[in-house]
Scaffold this motif. Structure first.
Motif, short mmCIF file in Angstrom:
data_model
loop_
_atom_site.label_atom_id
_atom_site.label_comp_id
_atom_site.label_asym_id
_atom_site.label_seq_id
_atom_site.Cartn_x
_atom_site.Cartn_y
_atom_site.Cartn_z
N ARG A 1 0.82 -1.20 0.00
CA ARG A 1 0.00 0.00 0.00
C ARG A 1 0.86 1.26 0.00
N ALA A 2 2.00 1.20 0.67
CA ALA A 2 2.85 2.38 0.77
C ALA A 2 3.53 2.72 -0.55
N ALA A 3 3.83 1.69 -1.33
CA ALA A 3 4.55 1.90 -2.59
C ALA A 3 3.59 2.21 -3.72
N THR A 4 4.09 2.90 -4.73
CA THR A 4 3.31 3.13 -5.93
C THR A 4 3.26 1.84 -6.74
N PRO A 5 2.31 1.71 -7.69
CA PRO A 5 2.27 0.49 -8.51
C PRO A 5 3.59 0.18 -9.20
N GLU A 6 4.31 1.24 -9.64
CA GLU A 6 5.59 1.02 -10.31
C GLU A 6 6.65 0.47 -9.37
N GLN A 7 6.55 0.85 -8.10
CA GLN A 7 7.54 0.43 -7.10
C GLN A 7 7.16 -0.87 -6.40
N ARG A 8 5.91 -1.28 -6.51
CA ARG A 8 5.35 -2.27 -5.59
C ARG A 8 6.13 -3.58 -5.55
N SER A 9 6.41 -4.17 -6.71
CA SER A 9 7.10 -5.46 -6.74
C SER A 9 8.49 -5.35 -6.12
N MET A 10 9.22 -4.27 -6.50
CA MET A 10 10.56 -4.07 -5.96
C MET A 10 10.51 -3.82 -4.46
N ALA A 11 9.57 -3.00 -4.00
CA ALA A 11 9.48 -2.68 -2.58
C ALA A 11 9.20 -3.93 -1.76
N MET A 12 8.27 -4.76 -2.23
CA MET A 12 7.98 -6.00 -1.52
C MET A 12 9.18 -6.94 -1.53
N GLY A 13 9.89 -6.97 -2.65
CA GLY A 13 11.08 -7.81 -2.72
C GLY A 13 12.17 -7.36 -1.75
N ILE A 14 12.35 -6.04 -1.64
CA ILE A 14 13.36 -5.52 -0.71
C ILE A 14 12.98 -5.82 0.73
N ALA A 15 11.68 -5.65 1.07
CA ALA A 15 11.24 -5.94 2.44
C ALA A 15 11.42 -7.42 2.75
N SER A 16 11.08 -8.28 1.80
CA SER A 16 11.27 -9.72 2.02
C SER A 16 12.74 -10.07 2.16
N ALA A 17 13.58 -9.42 1.33
CA ALA A 17 15.02 -9.68 1.42
C ALA A 17 15.57 -9.24 2.77
N GLY A 18 15.17 -8.05 3.22
CA GLY A 18 15.62 -7.59 4.54
C GLY A 18 15.12 -8.48 5.64
#
Length: 417
Positions: free
Chosen positions: A135-152
């Motif tokens: 929800r916090a990320a824009t649609p363009e960022q969403r996949s990358m943001a979720m991937g970074i959070a999962s990686a962290g």
């Protein structure tokens, strides 16, 4: 000509980064702690006289409870925000660990590691925490943001497994579980950061001309259940849970049967967490460039082939390390891809609930993977049958994912996704 930046080139803004960091820390604590449970099967059996099947059942039960609780936890986060749900979950998680630590009885073990931990994990992991990132990320960022959070979030697996192994060897089962309970409580306050962009998101949606057409939850669920791609995604996620729970729970014991060096099982689990950091980030990046269901299909094929090769080839320290590395690269990368695909097709308004339903299937698979591993071993004295089933499941999941339709089916989010 379009001037839109591709997903992997869109910079993450500061408010989104705060949410990602908080999400990574919470997931690190919750997922890292539950990843240590396989280390306690032998000690619970030898030191407290509990059958391996019973310990495996308690671990399997928390996966099942997690699955059934996840849609409700996701719905609560959709309605009230992530912070109160995370606080409740962290407290419940810690109480379950403390109960298992303080009592040697089978009832306490099942109630603690099975029931309370299952509820706690449902409130402190993907269905609540990762959807807040979506929800916090824009649609363009969403996949990358979720991937970074999962990686962290994988950092917890890297650190928690050797930490728990050291405490267990030096101070015993109880002390190590109490320490893990304390760490879970420390992570709870980070939940307050997950709702930082709640008002911003609400303003953005309200400004949308389609905002008035947001479908209520019941209609959204009914629509999703009729969607063939959603049903295929749900069935495929069952396989993911089955594979990961079996390996996480029974790999240390299997390596002991293969006369591998003591402690190699803990090292392998930690390596899986280490490489999962790279794998989750890579899957998030790939999900921003390619169709997410195709990335998922190839991921399941690679995972299944790796499992088959590991089981069939001779065992050595090198083969275990290679297996852990490849498994880590394909471990939790399914989560940002699956949740991102749901957000793309149905939008983010009811993402926690929709992902929770899919995740229930994942946890049914997790229950069977953890429990059947112990049952098959007790019944046959070998893990052969379950290793074969785990490898074949990868092919099954790949065949389910490739034909998924990812066209947008959410009227409000169509303009955003």
């Amino acid at each position: 000509m379009s001037t839109a930046k591709p997903a992997y080139a869109v910079p993450l803004k500061n408010p989104t980064l705060y949410v990602i960091v908080a999400a990574a820390l919470i997931i690190s604590a919750a997922m890292g702690i539950r990843q240590t449970f396989g280390l306690f099967i032998g000690p619970f059996s030898y030191d407290r006289g509990l059958p391996v099947t019973l310990v495996a059942f308690a671990i399997a039960l928390h996966n099942l409870v997690w699955g059934f609780a996840q849609p409700f936890a996701g719905a609560a986060a959709d309605r009230y925000g992530a912070a109160p749900v995370v606080a409740f979950g962290a407290t419940t998680f810690a109480a379950g660990l403390a109960l298992a630590a303080g009592s040697p009885s089978a009832v306490a073990l099942i109630a603690g590691l099975g029931l309370l931990v299952g509820i706690g994990v449902s409130c402190t992991t993907f269905g609540v925490v990762l959807t807040a990132v979506g929800r916090a990320a824009t649609p363009e960022q969403r996949s990358m943001a979720m991937g970074i959070a999962s990686a962290g979030g994988s950092l917890g697996q890297v650190l928690m497994v050797p930490f728990a192994q050291l405490l267990r060897e030096t101070s015993g089962i109880s002390t190590s579980l109490y320490a893990l309970a304390f760490l879970m409580l420390v992570a709870a306050p980070f939940g307050m950061l997950l709702d930082r962009r709640k008002d911003v998101g609400a303003t953005h949606v309200a400004a949308s001309p389609a905002a008035a057409t947001v479908a209520p939850l019941r209609e959204t669920l009914a629509h999703a259940m009729r969607h063939r791609g959603y049903r295929l995604l749900t069935l495929g996620f069952f396989t993911c849970g089955f594979q990961l729970a079996f390996i996480a729970t029974h790999l240390p014991g299997y390596l002991s049967l293969c006369h591998m060096p003591m402690g190699l099982g803990a090292t392998a689990l930690a390596l899986i967490g280490l490489f999962n950091m790279a794998g989750s980030w890579a899957c998030g990046w790939l999900g921003g460039r390619f169709r997410q269901q195709h990335v998922l299909g190839w991921l399941y094929l690679i995972r299944g082939a790796t499992i088959a090769a590991f089981f069939l080839l001779p065992k050595s320290t090198v083969s275990v390390v290679l297996f852990a590395a490849v498994m880590g690269l394909t471990w939790l990368g399914t989560v940002p891809l699956t949740s991102g695909l749901i957000a793309k097709v149905f939008g983010t308004r009811h993402l926690g609930t929709l992902f929770g339903v899919v995740f229930l299937s994942h946890q049914l698979g997790s229950f069977l993977g953890a429990w059947l591993g112990g049952y098959v071993f007790d019944a046959t004295g070998s893990y052969t049958l379950i290793w074969a089933a785990t490898a074949l499941a990868g092919l099954f999941a790949a065949l389910l994912h490739f034909p998924i339709d990812d066209s947008v089916h959410a009227p409000v989010e169509a303009a955003r996704a």
